[in-house]
Design a protein around this motif. Structure first.
Motif, PDB file in Angstrom:
ATOM      1  N   GLU A   1       0.857  -1.019   0.014  1.00 49.82           N
ATOM      2  CA  GLU A   1       0.007   0.063   0.112  1.00 49.82           C
ATOM      3  C   GLU A   1       0.815   1.222   0.052  1.00 49.82           C
ATOM      4  O   GLU A   1       2.025   1.135   0.460  1.00 49.82           O
ATOM      5  CB  GLU A   1      -0.689  -0.038   1.312  1.00 49.82           C
ATOM      6  N   THR A   2       0.416   2.180  -0.440  1.00 47.86           N
ATOM      7  CA  THR A   2       0.934   3.644  -0.528  1.00 47.86           C
ATOM      8  C   THR A   2       1.323   4.043   0.798  1.00 47.86           C
ATOM      9  O   THR A   2       0.490   3.875   1.973  1.00 47.86           O
ATOM     10  CB  THR A   2       0.095   4.804  -1.214  1.00 47.86           C
ATOM     11  N   ASP A   3       2.348   4.743   1.069  1.00 49.48           N
ATOM     12  CA  ASP A   3       2.754   5.346   2.464  1.00 49.48           C
ATOM     13  C   ASP A   3       2.898   4.190   3.687  1.00 49.48           C
ATOM     14  O   ASP A   3       2.235   4.412   4.647  1.00 49.48           O
ATOM     15  CB  ASP A   3       1.927   6.689   2.896  1.00 49.48           C
TER      16      ASP A   3
ATOM     17  N   ALA B   1       9.806   4.585  -8.760  1.00 46.58           N
ATOM     18  CA  ALA B   1       8.502   5.585  -8.684  1.00 46.58           C
ATOM     19  C   ALA B   1       7.666   4.421  -7.682  1.00 46.58           C
ATOM     20  O   ALA B   1       7.098   5.009  -6.518  1.00 46.58           O
ATOM     21  CB  ALA B   1       7.768   5.665  -9.936  1.00 46.58           C
ATOM     22  N   GLU B   2       7.616   3.041  -7.751  1.00 47.45           N
ATOM     23  CA  GLU B   2       7.049   2.385  -6.922  1.00 47.45           C
ATOM     24  C   GLU B   2       7.617   2.383  -5.443  1.00 47.45           C
ATOM     25  O   GLU B   2       6.694   2.486  -4.416  1.00 47.45           O
ATOM     26  CB  GLU B   2       7.241   0.952  -7.514  1.00 47.45           C
TER      27      GLU B   2
ATOM     28  N   ARG C   1       6.450   5.581  -3.679  1.00 46.16           N
ATOM     29  CA  ARG C   1       5.334   5.587  -3.436  1.00 46.16           C
ATOM     30  C   ARG C   1       4.984   4.837  -2.236  1.00 46.16           C
ATOM     31  O   ARG C   1       4.133   5.135  -1.307  1.00 46.16           O
ATOM     32  CB  ARG C   1       4.542   4.772  -4.571  1.00 46.16           C
ATOM     33  N   VAL C   2       5.635   3.613  -1.880  1.00 44.81           N
ATOM     34  CA  VAL C   2       5.371   2.839  -0.922  1.00 44.81           C
ATOM     35  C   VAL C   2       5.861   3.294   0.493  1.00 44.81           C
ATOM     36  O   VAL C   2       5.464   3.112   1.536  1.00 44.81           O
ATOM     37  CB  VAL C   2       5.806   1.412  -0.870  1.00 44.81           C
TER      38      VAL C   2
ATOM     39  N   ARG D   1      12.619   9.794   1.252  1.00 42.63           N
ATOM     40  CA  ARG D   1      11.275  10.241   0.556  1.00 42.63           C
ATOM     41  C   ARG D   1      11.092  11.573   1.415  1.00 42.63           C
ATOM     42  O   ARG D   1      10.952  11.748   2.592  1.00 42.63           O
ATOM     43  CB  ARG D   1      10.016   9.224   0.919  1.00 42.63           C
TER      44      ARG D   1
END
Length: 200
Positions: free
Chosen positions: A111-113, A135-136, A139-140, A197
């Motif tokens: 899942e994101t974050d 990018a993935e 995102r996570v 990030r």
């Protein structure tokens, strides 16, 4: 039909399977062990953090991360390697502190974050689409989360300064890279890279 070198390497290391996969797994366990330990030590996962390990192979680094973190998740495209991980981390899997799933750097299924730390040892060169993978992973990661990877310098797909630029272009900040010599006579110089990030 003759088997190409690419197919042999893929069966042994890219998507380990069969006899070659078992041989490759044993080689990764011996050869990557010190590097996995180093990467976990540099990343310093905390007891309240979730760690995502990309391509955990036979599970050495995953096991080390699980001993320090709240949860460790291993994502690997190889069922052979996931089986090895399950054996090595059996108690943690049973306790629910280690989760294993089929996946890749480009498609983690996460899942994101949702994770604080991403770890990767000697599989960057196997990613089919580096931009999509970066990018993935961005995102996570939770805002402020960190990524740490290590790869043999001679197998990097691009020079490390270009790799740093790729990370920055995707949106990572505080990107640092350095070289080091893993222990062992057969070990070749490795590149380690740390990125964060951004929080906003």
């Amino acid at each position: 039909m003759a088997t190409s070198l690419h197919e042999v390497l893929d069966r042994a290391f890219g998507h380990p399977r069969g006899l070659l996969g078992r041989v490759g797994g044993a080689m990764m366990e011996r050869g990557n062990g010190p590097t996995e330990s180093k990467v976990v030590e540099v990343a310093k996962p905390g007891s309240d953090e979730t760690v995502l390990v990309i391509g955990p192979g036979p599970g050495v680094g995953l096991d080390l991360a699980a001993a320090r973190a709240r949860q460790a998740i291993g994502v690997d495209p190889s069922e052979e390697m996931l089986r090895r991980c399950r054996r090595r981390c059996a108690a943690a899997v049973e306790a629910g502190t280690v989760e294993l799933r089929t996946g890749t750097a480009e498609a983690t299924g996460q899942e994101t974050d949702s994770v604080d730390v991403v770890l990767s040892v000697n599989n960057l060169m196997l990613w089919s689409d580096r931009s999509a993978a970066l990018a993935e992973l961005l995102r996570v990661l939770r805002p402020g989360g960190r990524l740490l990877l290590s790869a043999h310098e001679k197998w990097l797909p691009v020079p490390r300064h270009e790799l740093v630029h790729e990370f920055e272009t995707i949106g990572f900040t505080d990107v640092q890279s350095w070289t080091w010599d893993p222990p062992g006579r057969a070990a070749s110089r490795a590149v380690q890279l740390r990125a964060v990030r951004p929080r906003s």
